[in-house]
Design a protein around this motif. Structure first.
Motif, mmCIF file in Angstrom:
data_model
loop_
_atom_site.group_PDB
_atom_site.id
_atom_site.type_symbol
_atom_site.label_atom_id
_atom_site.label_comp_id
_atom_site.label_asym_id
_atom_site.label_seq_id
_atom_site.Cartn_x
_atom_site.Cartn_y
_atom_site.Cartn_z
ATOM 1 N N MET A 50 -6.849 107.820 64.919
ATOM 2 C CA MET A 50 -5.974 106.990 64.100
ATOM 3 C C MET A 50 -4.667 107.719 63.780
ATOM 4 O O MET A 50 -3.603 107.109 63.748
ATOM 5 N N ARG A 51 -4.777 109.022 63.515
ATOM 6 C CA ARG A 51 -3.571 109.786 63.210
ATOM 7 C C ARG A 51 -2.633 109.829 64.420
ATOM 8 O O ARG A 51 -1.408 109.693 64.280
ATOM 9 N N SER A 52 -3.191 110.005 65.595
ATOM 10 C CA SER A 52 -2.370 110.030 66.806
ATOM 11 C C SER A 52 -1.712 108.676 67.054
ATOM 12 O O SER A 52 -0.542 108.596 67.448
ATOM 13 N N LEU A 53 -2.481 107.598 66.835
ATOM 14 C CA LEU A 53 -1.924 106.256 67.010
ATOM 15 C C LEU A 53 -0.768 106.024 66.042
ATOM 16 O O LEU A 53 0.296 105.515 66.427
ATOM 17 N N ALA A 54 -0.979 106.395 64.778
ATOM 18 C CA ALA A 54 0.063 106.198 63.777
ATOM 19 C C ALA A 54 1.311 107.000 64.119
ATOM 20 O O ALA A 54 2.442 106.492 64.028
ATOM 21 N N ARG A 55 1.120 108.235 64.536
ATOM 22 C CA ARG A 55 2.267 109.085 64.851
ATOM 23 C C ARG A 55 3.029 108.556 66.067
ATOM 24 O O ARG A 55 4.263 108.562 66.102
ATOM 25 N N TRP A 56 2.292 108.092 67.066
ATOM 26 C CA TRP A 56 2.943 107.554 68.258
ATOM 27 C C TRP A 56 3.747 106.297 67.919
ATOM 28 O O TRP A 56 4.892 106.145 68.375
ATOM 29 N N CYS A 57 3.151 105.388 67.143
ATOM 30 C CA CYS A 57 3.846 104.146 66.775
ATOM 31 C C CYS A 57 5.084 104.448 65.926
ATOM 32 O O CYS A 57 6.112 103.767 66.041
ATOM 33 N N TYR A 58 4.979 105.459 65.079
ATOM 34 C CA TYR A 58 6.130 105.833 64.252
ATOM 35 C C TYR A 58 7.236 106.423 65.123
ATOM 36 O O TYR A 58 8.411 106.052 65.012
ATOM 37 N N THR A 59 6.868 107.329 66.000
ATOM 38 C CA THR A 59 7.851 108.009 66.841
ATOM 39 C C THR A 59 8.496 107.051 67.841
ATOM 40 O O THR A 59 9.697 107.128 68.112
ATOM 41 N N HIS A 60 7.710 106.145 68.398
ATOM 42 C CA HIS A 60 8.205 105.201 69.400
ATOM 43 C C HIS A 60 8.348 103.803 68.789
ATOM 44 O O HIS A 60 7.984 102.798 69.410
ATOM 45 N N ARG A 61 8.879 103.747 67.603
ATOM 46 C CA ARG A 61 8.914 102.484 66.865
ATOM 47 C C ARG A 61 9.749 101.406 67.556
ATOM 48 O O ARG A 61 9.416 100.215 67.479
ATOM 49 N N ARG A 62 10.798 101.790 68.242
ATOM 50 C CA ARG A 62 11.601 100.784 68.944
ATOM 51 C C ARG A 62 10.802 100.152 70.079
ATOM 52 O O ARG A 62 10.863 98.938 70.301
ATOM 53 N N ILE A 63 10.060 100.982 70.811
ATOM 54 C CA ILE A 63 9.239 100.460 71.907
ATOM 55 C C ILE A 63 8.165 99.516 71.358
ATOM 56 O O ILE A 63 7.905 98.444 71.916
ATOM 57 N N VAL A 64 7.536 99.926 70.248
ATOM 58 C CA VAL A 64 6.471 99.099 69.649
ATOM 59 C C VAL A 64 7.033 97.758 69.192
ATOM 60 O O VAL A 64 6.460 96.689 69.478
ATOM 61 N N LEU A 65 8.166 97.789 68.488
ATOM 62 C CA LEU A 65 8.753 96.544 67.997
ATOM 63 C C LEU A 65 9.169 95.635 69.136
ATOM 64 O O LEU A 65 8.863 94.427 69.131
ATOM 65 N N LEU A 66 9.855 96.194 70.133
ATOM 66 C CA LEU A 66 10.273 95.375 71.271
ATOM 67 C C LEU A 66 9.069 94.859 72.055
ATOM 68 O O LEU A 66 9.080 93.735 72.568
ATOM 69 N N GLY A 67 8.025 95.683 72.141
ATOM 70 C CA GLY A 67 6.813 95.237 72.821
ATOM 71 C C GLY A 67 6.182 94.047 72.134
ATOM 72 O O GLY A 67 5.757 93.081 72.789
ATOM 73 N N TRP A 68 6.112 94.093 70.806
ATOM 74 C CA TRP A 68 5.540 92.976 70.056
ATOM 75 C C TRP A 68 6.404 91.718 70.210
ATOM 76 O O TRP A 68 5.880 90.622 70.443
ATOM 77 N N ILE A 69 7.707 91.885 70.063
ATOM 78 C CA ILE A 69 8.584 90.718 70.185
ATOM 79 C C ILE A 69 8.487 90.128 71.586
ATOM 80 O O ILE A 69 8.390 88.902 71.766
ATOM 81 N N GLY A 70 8.485 90.999 72.609
ATOM 82 C CA GLY A 70 8.365 90.518 73.981
ATOM 83 C C GLY A 70 7.054 89.798 74.234
ATOM 84 O O GLY A 70 7.023 88.754 74.895
ATOM 85 N N ALA A 71 5.959 90.353 73.688
ATOM 86 C CA ALA A 71 4.641 89.727 73.875
ATOM 87 C C ALA A 71 4.587 88.361 73.208
ATOM 88 O O ALA A 71 4.066 87.393 73.783
ATOM 89 N N VAL A 72 5.136 88.267 71.993
ATOM 90 C CA VAL A 72 5.121 86.987 71.271
ATOM 91 C C VAL A 72 5.960 85.943 72.005
ATOM 92 O O VAL A 72 5.543 84.788 72.172
ATOM 93 N N VAL A 73 7.151 86.356 72.464
ATOM 94 C CA VAL A 73 8.013 85.418 73.189
ATOM 95 C C VAL A 73 7.338 84.951 74.478
ATOM 96 O O VAL A 73 7.332 83.757 74.803
ATOM 97 N N ALA A 74 6.757 85.883 75.227
ATOM 98 C CA ALA A 74 6.115 85.529 76.498
ATOM 99 C C ALA A 74 4.920 84.611 76.277
ATOM 100 O O ALA A 74 4.778 83.589 76.966
ATOM 101 N N LEU A 75 4.069 84.972 75.317
ATOM 102 C CA LEU A 75 2.888 84.142 75.046
ATOM 103 C C LEU A 75 3.296 82.755 74.558
ATOM 104 O O LEU A 75 2.705 81.742 74.956
ATOM 105 N N SER A 76 4.294 82.697 73.694
ATOM 106 C CA SER A 76 4.740 81.407 73.163
ATOM 107 C C SER A 76 5.336 80.541 74.268
ATOM 108 O O SER A 76 5.139 79.319 74.297
ATOM 109 N N ALA A 77 6.073 81.181 75.207
ATOM 110 C CA ALA A 77 6.657 80.423 76.314
ATOM 111 C C ALA A 77 5.577 79.848 77.224
ATOM 112 O O ALA A 77 5.636 78.674 77.623
ATOM 113 N N VAL A 78 4.585 80.670 77.547
ATOM 114 C CA VAL A 78 3.484 80.192 78.395
ATOM 115 C C VAL A 78 2.703 79.092 77.677
ATOM 116 O O VAL A 78 2.346 78.064 78.279
#
Length: 736
Positions: free
Chosen positions: A1-29
């Protein structure tokens, strides 16, 4: 859990864009593919299912759902020439509509029984070409419009039936109100607009993804039409709660002088673990509905579980990323000034809850006994629970289905709103004579006011399927109707049919709902046992105790029992029903106890995990049960209460819907969460843990060795070094 939290914090732009991209793609389909929700269930082995299958195979046109077009005049008679011409013209247009198989006019030969004795009310029967599941909602709406176009000039036209009811039903609603209510509570708790918005933002993205996924899955799995809306409100409640616990722990860590990255890691490593296990217990409870063997509930269970899983994933990945963007900005201005001045807090505990915990510590057992008695009193009406299916007499007063129901009850009796069917395969004239003998015996039975003429459909001559209608004295939802069906099947029909080889079935829509209630009620104990057992095993592994999971199961059942007690008192007994727009008491929907139990057991376990995981953490730190309970309650009481307030307000939004079943859900869910947070988790659980003492953490050594090791408390903060813990009771050292 600590590694996951640290990775998400450090790569926060990737995580946010990944979530937005996933939501947009799923909603479009999802937008392109659409949804395929269907209200369908199968009851194999029941008389009503066998009767319906016999009609479908031998006489498909007679197996479709039957709607009623009820006409009434204020003065004169429905047989007056002008009225008759108007009604017959309307029925001719109805007969040409798509999905309409047959129309039986009250003016046809031998249809005089369809006109009331007063002459003011009459009804026509419209048989659709399929059951309510296969007939599109658009066909029902067109039927309503075509029929009601004839109204006016003293003629009233109303419609009833399952297809009609589906056409006029609206969505669950309340989602927007739930979001607003959650925002208000979060503002009061955090005192910061940004801190209040973050949980809603994370939850909103997770819900968008979850709804798109279940919409796509509806093409593969059969999902009830209300699956997405119910899942949305459940996901909103749990998602905001999960985010609330993590954001609270993040803010507490910041106020102790942690850097934003350290605070995120600590929040996910402690509260995040509790969120993960809480989400797992909710999904276990929901998926336990598969044990019932009723396909109608499978899709609902999967849909709700998917949305809950999405909120958990968002809380553990998206939320750390968002916290990384804003850091100390989630604190109030006063808190940021304190940090800038180098003033740090040394405790996460609420002063008010610390005082309450101290009082409870002095006399835990009396407080627990009083709380338990109060919950048992609230649960007492549950002993009178009668499951069934509310009929259209419980629909909103202004709806066409309710008006049609009232007109039929006035003109012919309440039983005409839900006739039973006698169905049998006949091959000879002798078989038909035996069927007519059974019909005559049924007509003489107490509780039957009339029977229709028998007819043979799906064949030629006397060969085919014999069919006749039976009109009970009571309404479809009355207990007397359920008793009548039971008596007909057990005594009257077998005695009259004899051994002639004609197997007469008692079916019809009313009998289907009666059988549905019987099947679910019979499997409810198995379902409860499976859910409780699986949750017990999970908590035993997490908390390394036998007492904690046993106590959790009992307390959760107590919360649910109190909730059902309130539901029975309001909806079945009628206590205060008018205050929420319920004009007629009746049975509790058969599927509601199952669904509400699954949802509430999971949600109650949420609060149990949040409270006990913090107590467990304090137990590791302090090695003293009394101090662990005291400080654990003081640290979580305010947050649990706030989380419960959000959940109560979200579920209370159900009550704003016009449908009785939606109000049932709202009252049941909101009252259970309220009782669970204010009584069970604030008084009963901590009181019992204080009274039981060190034995809370007892686990046989042989069981300790074979159980897998799961860490729910995270890495214990070493700001205050713990005193030594007595060796015999020392729990396993936490795994970082």
């Amino acid at each position: 859990m600590r590694s996951l939290a640290r990775w998400c914090y450090t790569h926060r732009r990737i995580v946010l864009l990944g979530w937005i991209g996933a939501v947009v793609a799923l909603s479009a389909v999802h937008g392109a593919a659409g949804s395929d929700y269907r209200d369908t269930f199968k009851l194999p082995g029941t008389d009503s299912a066998d009767a319906l299958n016999l009609l479908k195979s031998s006489a498909p046109k007679a197996s479709g759902d039957t709607e009623r077009i009820v006409v009434a005049v204020r003065s004169g008679s429905v047989t007056d020439a002008a009225v008759r011409a108007k009604v017959e013209a309307m029925l001719a247009r109805v007969a040409k509509l798509p999905h309409v198989a047959t129309v039986t006019s009250p003016y046809g030969a031998g249809a005089g029984a369809q006109i009331s004795r007063s002459g003011r009310i009459a009804y026509a029967t419209v048989t659709m070409d399929g059951d309510p599941v296969s007939v599109p909602v658009s066909a029902g709406k067109r039927l309503i419009t075509t029929a009601q176009d004839a109204a006016g000039g003293g003629l009233q036209v109303e419609l009833g039936g399952q297809v009609i009811q589906q056409a006029r039903q609206q969505g669950v609603g309340g989602t927007f109100i739930g979001f607003v209510a959650a925002l208000v509570v979060l503002l009061l708790v955090f005192g910061s607009l940004l801190a209040a918005i973050l949980p809603l933002l994370a939850t909103g993205l997770s819900l968008a993804a979850g709804i798109a996924v279940i919409g796509l899955l509806s093409h593969i799995l059969q999902m009830a039409s209300f699956s997405s809306e119910l899942s949305l409100l459940i996901g909103l409640g749990v998602g905001v709660d999960y985010a609330l616990f993590i954001v609270t722990r993040f803010r507490q860590a910041l106020m102790r002088g942690k850097t934003p990255e350290e605070a995120v890691v600590q929040a996910i490593d402690t509260s995040g673990r509790a969120v993960l296990f809480a989400g797992i217990t909710v999904c276990i409870a929901l998926l336990g509905m598969f044990a019932l063997g009723v396909s109608f509930l499978y899709g609902v269970a999967v849909a709700a579980s998917i949305v809950v899983a999405c909120t958990v994933i968002a809380a553990l990945t998206l939320l750390p990323a968002l916290l990384g963007f804003f850091g100390p900005k989630v604190l109030t201005r006063r808190q940021r000034r304190s940090l800038a001045a180098g003033s740090y807090t040394t405790t996460d505990e609420s002063p008010a809850w610390a005082r309450w915990a101290g009082r409870l510590q002095r006399r835990p057992l009396p407080a627990a006994i009083v709380a338990a008695v109060a919950m048992l009193v609230l649960a007492a009406p549950f002993l009178s629970l009668r499951t069934g299916s509310s009929d259209q007499g419980s629909d909103p007063a202004g709806s066409t289905t309710r008006k049609a129901y009232d007109l039929l009850a006035e003109g012919f009796g309440p039983g005409f709103n839900g006739p039973l069917q006698l169905v049998a395969r006949v091959n000879t004239a002798a078989d038909k004579a035996r069927f007519d003998k059974v019909l005559a015996a049924v007509g003489r039975t107490d509780g039957v006011v009339a029977t229709g003429r028998s007819a043979v459909v799906g064949g030629t001559g006397d060969r085919g399927v014999a069919l006749a209608q039976v009109f009970p004295k009571g309404s479809p939802q009355d207990k007397s109707t359920s008793d009548l069906v039971r008596r007909l099947r057990r005594d009257v029909v077998p005695a009259a049919a004899g051994t002639g080889g004609v197997h007469v079935l008692v079916g019809g829509q009313t009998a289907i709902f009666i059988d549905f209630s019987k099947v679910l009620t019979g499997k409810l104990p198995l379902f409860i046992g499976i859910v409780v057992l699986l949750s017990f095993l999970l908590l035993m592994v997490v908390f390394r105790s036998l007492v904690i999971p046993a106590m959790a199961a009992v307390m959760n059942l107590l919360s649910i029992g109190a909730s059902f007690g309130i539901v029975v008192a309001i909806f079945q007994w009628g206590w205060g029903a008018e205050l929420i727009g319920i004009s007629r008491e009746g049975p509790i929907e058969a599927f509601l106890p199952v669904m509400v139990f699954a949802i509430l057991f999971g949600l109650s376990m949420d609060y149990e995990v949040f409270l006990v995981s913090r107590i467990y953490e304090e137990w590791h730190r302090r090695g003293d049960n009394r101090e662990a309970v005291k400080h654990g309650l003081a640290a979580t009481g305010r947050t649990i209460t706030a989380a419960a307030a959000i959940m109560v307000l979200v579920f209370a939004a159900f009550v704003l819907g016009g449908e009785r079943v939606i109000k049932l859900f709202g009252i049941g869910l909101a009252s259970a969460v309220l009782f669970d947070a204010l009584v069970v988790r604030s008084v009963l659980v901590p009181g019992m843990m204080l009274a039981i003492g060190e034995a809370n953490w007892w686990l046989p050594s042989w069981l300790e060795r074979i159980l897998p090791r799961l860490n729910v408390e995270g890495a214990v903060d070493d700001d205050a070094p713990p005193p030594p813990v007595p060796a015999p009771l020392r729990p396993e050292a936490p795994v970082p």
